[in-house]
Design a protein around this motif. Sequence first.
Motif, PDB file in Angstrom:
ATOM      1  N   ILE A 155      42.996  60.344-100.727  1.00  0.00           N
ATOM      2  CA  ILE A 155      43.530  59.355 -99.776  1.00  0.00           C
ATOM      3  C   ILE A 155      42.777  59.412 -98.442  1.00  0.00           C
ATOM      4  N   TYR A 156      42.783  60.579 -97.806  1.00  0.00           N
ATOM      5  CA  TYR A 156      42.174  60.705 -96.469  1.00  0.00           C
ATOM      6  C   TYR A 156      40.676  60.379 -96.521  1.00  0.00           C
ATOM      7  N   GLY A 157      40.255  59.537 -95.579  1.00  0.00           N
ATOM      8  CA  GLY A 157      38.824  59.263 -95.443  1.00  0.00           C
ATOM      9  C   GLY A 157      38.212  58.510 -96.607  1.00  0.00           C
ATOM     10  N   THR A 158      39.052  57.951 -97.490  1.00  0.00           N
ATOM     11  CA  THR A 158      38.485  57.185 -98.602  1.00  0.00           C
ATOM     12  C   THR A 158      38.301  55.733 -98.202  1.00  0.00           C
ATOM     13  N   SER A 159      37.515  55.023 -98.987  1.00  0.00           N
ATOM     14  CA  SER A 159      37.414  53.575 -98.847  1.00  0.00           C
ATOM     15  C   SER A 159      38.078  52.941-100.058  1.00  0.00           C
ATOM     16  N   GLY A 160      38.296  51.635 -99.926  1.00  0.00           N
ATOM     17  CA  GLY A 160      38.948  50.906-101.007  1.00  0.00           C
ATOM     18  C   GLY A 160      38.076  50.798-102.239  1.00  0.00           C
ATOM     19  N   SER A 161      38.697  50.384-103.315  1.00  0.00           N
ATOM     20  CA  SER A 161      38.009  50.214-104.588  1.00  0.00           C
ATOM     21  C   SER A 161      36.835  49.251-104.454  1.00  0.00           C
ATOM     22  N   PRO A 162      35.729  49.545-105.114  1.00  0.00           N
ATOM     23  CA  PRO A 162      34.614  48.597-105.134  1.00  0.00           C
ATOM     24  C   PRO A 162      34.923  47.409-106.044  1.00  0.00           C
ATOM     25  N   LEU A 163      35.945  47.556-106.889  1.00  0.00           N
ATOM     26  CA  LEU A 163      36.308  46.459-107.785  1.00  0.00           C
ATOM     27  C   LEU A 163      37.442  45.673-107.149  1.00  0.00           C
ATOM     28  N   PRO A 164      37.291  44.353-107.033  1.00  0.00           N
ATOM     29  CA  PRO A 164      38.227  43.564-106.223  1.00  0.00           C
ATOM     30  C   PRO A 164      39.549  43.264-106.909  1.00  0.00           C
ATOM     31  N   TYR A 165      39.686  43.668-108.178  1.00  0.00           N
ATOM     32  CA  TYR A 165      40.914  43.328-108.896  1.00  0.00           C
ATOM     33  C   TYR A 165      41.775  44.567-109.143  1.00  0.00           C
ATOM     34  N   ASP A 166      43.027  44.328-109.537  1.00  0.00           N
ATOM     35  CA  ASP A 166      43.977  45.406-109.811  1.00  0.00           C
ATOM     36  C   ASP A 166      43.884  45.870-111.256  1.00  0.00           C
ATOM     37  N   PHE A 167      44.382  47.063-111.489  1.00  0.00           N
ATOM     38  CA  PHE A 167      44.464  47.590-112.844  1.00  0.00           C
ATOM     39  C   PHE A 167      45.923  47.825-113.198  1.00  0.00           C
ATOM     40  N   PRO A 168      46.263  47.596-114.471  1.00  0.00           N
ATOM     41  CA  PRO A 168      47.657  47.835-114.857  1.00  0.00           C
ATOM     42  C   PRO A 168      48.017  49.314-114.772  1.00  0.00           C
ATOM     43  N   TRP A 169      47.023  50.194-114.811  1.00  0.00           N
ATOM     44  CA  TRP A 169      47.310  51.633-114.836  1.00  0.00           C
ATOM     45  C   TRP A 169      47.387  52.260-113.461  1.00  0.00           C
ATOM     46  N   GLY A 170      46.872  51.604-112.406  1.00  0.00           N
ATOM     47  CA  GLY A 170      46.910  52.246-111.099  1.00  0.00           C
ATOM     48  C   GLY A 170      45.909  51.688-110.109  1.00  0.00           C
ATOM     49  N   ALA A 171      45.206  52.570-109.406  1.00  0.00           N
ATOM     50  CA  ALA A 171      44.322  52.123-108.322  1.00  0.00           C
ATOM     51  C   ALA A 171      43.101  53.043-108.232  1.00  0.00           C
ATOM     52  N   ILE A 172      42.088  52.574-107.507  1.00  0.00           N
ATOM     53  CA  ILE A 172      40.863  53.358-107.300  1.00  0.00           C
ATOM     54  C   ILE A 172      40.617  53.525-105.805  1.00  0.00           C
ATOM     55  N   THR A 173      40.271  54.756-105.394  1.00  0.00           N
ATOM     56  CA  THR A 173      39.717  54.961-104.061  1.00  0.00           C
ATOM     57  C   THR A 173      38.362  55.645-104.251  1.00  0.00           C
ATOM     58  N   VAL A 174      37.485  55.540-103.253  1.00  0.00           N
ATOM     59  CA  VAL A 174      36.158  56.150-103.408  1.00  0.00           C
ATOM     60  C   VAL A 174      35.702  56.852-102.128  1.00  0.00           C
ATOM     61  N   LYS A 175      34.807  57.815-102.333  1.00  0.00           N
ATOM     62  CA  LYS A 175      34.040  58.436-101.251  1.00  0.00           C
ATOM     63  C   LYS A 175      32.606  58.515-101.765  1.00  0.00           C
ATOM     64  N   PRO A 176      31.642  58.743-100.891  1.00  0.00           N
ATOM     65  CA  PRO A 176      30.289  58.899-101.410  1.00  0.00           C
ATOM     66  C   PRO A 176      30.272  60.003-102.476  1.00  0.00           C
ATOM     67  N   GLY A 177      29.766  59.687-103.642  1.00  0.00           N
ATOM     68  CA  GLY A 177      29.651  60.688-104.711  1.00  0.00           C
ATOM     69  C   GLY A 177      30.922  60.926-105.507  1.00  0.00           C
ATOM     70  N   LYS A 178      32.032  60.281-105.115  1.00  0.00           N
ATOM     71  CA  LYS A 178      33.285  60.513-105.840  1.00  0.00           C
ATOM     72  C   LYS A 178      34.078  59.227-106.046  1.00  0.00           C
ATOM     73  N   VAL A 179      34.669  59.136-107.231  1.00  0.00           N
ATOM     74  CA  VAL A 179      35.600  58.054-107.538  1.00  0.00           C
ATOM     75  C   VAL A 179      36.931  58.712-107.878  1.00  0.00           C
ATOM     76  N   TYR A 180      38.016  58.224-107.293  1.00  0.00           N
ATOM     77  CA  TYR A 180      39.345  58.755-107.604  1.00  0.00           C
ATOM     78  C   TYR A 180      40.119  57.696-108.380  1.00  0.00           C
ATOM     79  N   LEU A 181      40.493  58.044-109.600  1.00  0.00           N
ATOM     80  CA  LEU A 181      41.298  57.132-110.409  1.00  0.00           C
ATOM     81  C   LEU A 181      42.750  57.560-110.256  1.00  0.00           C
ATOM     82  N   HIS A 182      43.556  56.696-109.654  1.00  0.00           N
ATOM     83  CA  HIS A 182      44.980  57.000-109.443  1.00  0.00           C
ATOM     84  C   HIS A 182      45.756  56.448-110.622  1.00  0.00           C
TER      85      HIS A 182
END
Length: 605
Positions: free
Chosen positions: A344-371
């Motif tokens: 959560i902290y210091g992340t940016s929003g998902s690079p994909l502009p749409y929603d997923f039925p399973w959750g959400a994405i946040t990103v940092k350089p070198g990392k993708v967080y699948l919520h």
Amino acid sequence: MKKWLAFLLVFLLLIGVSAAAAGPAQQDAEREKRIAWWREARFGMFIHWGLYALPAGEWNGQPIPGIGEWIMNRAKIPVSQYEKLAQQFNPVKFNADEWVAVAKAAGMKYIVITSKHHDGFAMYGSKVSKYNIVDATPFHRDPMKELAEAAKKAGLKFGFYYSQTQDWHEYDGNGNTWDWPENDPKRDFAKYFESKCKPQVKEILTGYGPLAEVWFDTPRNISKEMSLELVKMVHDLNPMCLVDGRVGNGVGDYDSAGDNQISAGNFKRDWETPVTLNDTWGFKKDDHNWKSAAVLVRQLAQVAGRNGNYLLNVGPTAEGVIPAESVERLADVGKWMAVNGESIYGTSGSPLPYDFPWGAITVKPGKVYLHMFEWPSEDFTIFGLKTKVKTAYLLADASHKELWMKQEHDLKIDHHSLTLKLPRTAPDAKDSVIVLETAGAQDWNNGLLQQPDGSITLPASLGGVHAPEGAKQELRIDTRGVAEHWTNPKEWMNWEFRTSAPGRFNLVIVTSMQKDARDWEGGHDVKVHIDGLNPAGKDLEGIISDDARLQNPSNPYWPYVESRIGTVDLNRAASYVLTLKPESIEAAKKLGFTLVSVRLVPTTR
Ligand code: H79
């Protein structure tokens, strides 16, 4: 011309030009400095505390519907009566350190509290108006001084809410139409603005240490000059203090979503949403509709996944106590944050502009967080990530044990997929975070893609909007990503999308209830045409009707309505363009066609 005069002219011209050019860019650089901590923070505590906590939603023995801090307005309580509440306001249980500890334990990084709400009562010691907590109540303390200090001690940022336009206590303020007629020509808003609003904003900016933000609200018809004056005052007195978007006229440091609205679409900009823990902002004794910790965590992840900040409200009682139901839920959110804060902290929003039925994405350089709000029962697949994934693991797993994965690129249809094998049970039922570590800068296919479950969603916020030649476009997409003012059947929308798994699909049109779920309008006759079908299919035509309801738990205030329009065969893995054109729109209620998305859902056969 004398040489020195020519030099002088050139010099004047140069500084003139450079000053003009440096203006906005300079402002941008200043804004970048101011907002850096805020982007890192992502999660703050909103506090609505005022005289309204005393009646707590009840007046003369009658429950007053609606949000608690609006009781003076909803029950049309005369100033002379409402004022008397001050004599009883004595929050002897108030303890600034305890409040700050609740925020800190939840993982919140900033606090914003009502210095003055629409009722006009200053919750700090004001020299401008005697109608304030130090002078008018038996409490005689300035709780805002105590809170500002406690927050500073705990390393949290601190800011004030201030209602700049509505002030129901003042004849010249905006909003009180029960003590004084609305169109009384003698009422002079500029007088209120000069004599109370500006001097009080100056007080809050100078008496409580450097502020993190001033949160103005309901600008109504305040002029651009006035909005700019407030912004300038904030930045002059407190250069690092942010101003929210509701200062009005688009001149704040970041955008504000509507109350309890989670913005949709592809957001690169800075925005914040204020959200209630139950249904009120100010304390109401009969509001027990608390959002669960799971909903709160998911909303936080969803907002971060759309590049926004989540400002979550508590409404302390008139005794000065944050309700136990709030404290418990915030503590649960804090437990989740202690494990998953990195996502959560210091992340940016998902690079994909749409929603997923399973959750959400946040990103940092070198990392993708699948919520993962929903834990998949089998393998989990995501499409569109082109960058090589080095390793994948559960954030809750301290050993970062690698998850089995397979990353593929189907050259024939230029299709990227990543599949992970997950443990049978979710590490956290609220939101389990999977980390993908990527090699180098992330590259995504951010077009609209058919999803691994076979469905295709075409959100209104990502469609093309078309008005007839020369006509003014009325249709716009609101901050929730819902079409509004779509009452003209000559306006239409289209989307391009790609499929990877051909088949037969049910076409469903999703619309939104409006006015906090109080109203919906249907009966529109719509036509759907798809370019790229082979063989070319017939256009579908159907009526927007209330076939089913979709309750999205992270967006509880605006249920969606599904309308089934027909079936369509997309029998190639290919690009298509879908066009949605109304034949007629029902607009008697002025809501019209409140489109959320067009969905193509595989039929079971
Ligand atoms: O401070 C909180 C709210 O009091 C404030 N914004 C958040 C952060 C706010 N001010 N105005 N509004 C929200 C819009 C209010 C609309 C309503 Fe009503 C108030 C709906 C029900 C009560 C006014 C009275 C409109 C219908 C009845």
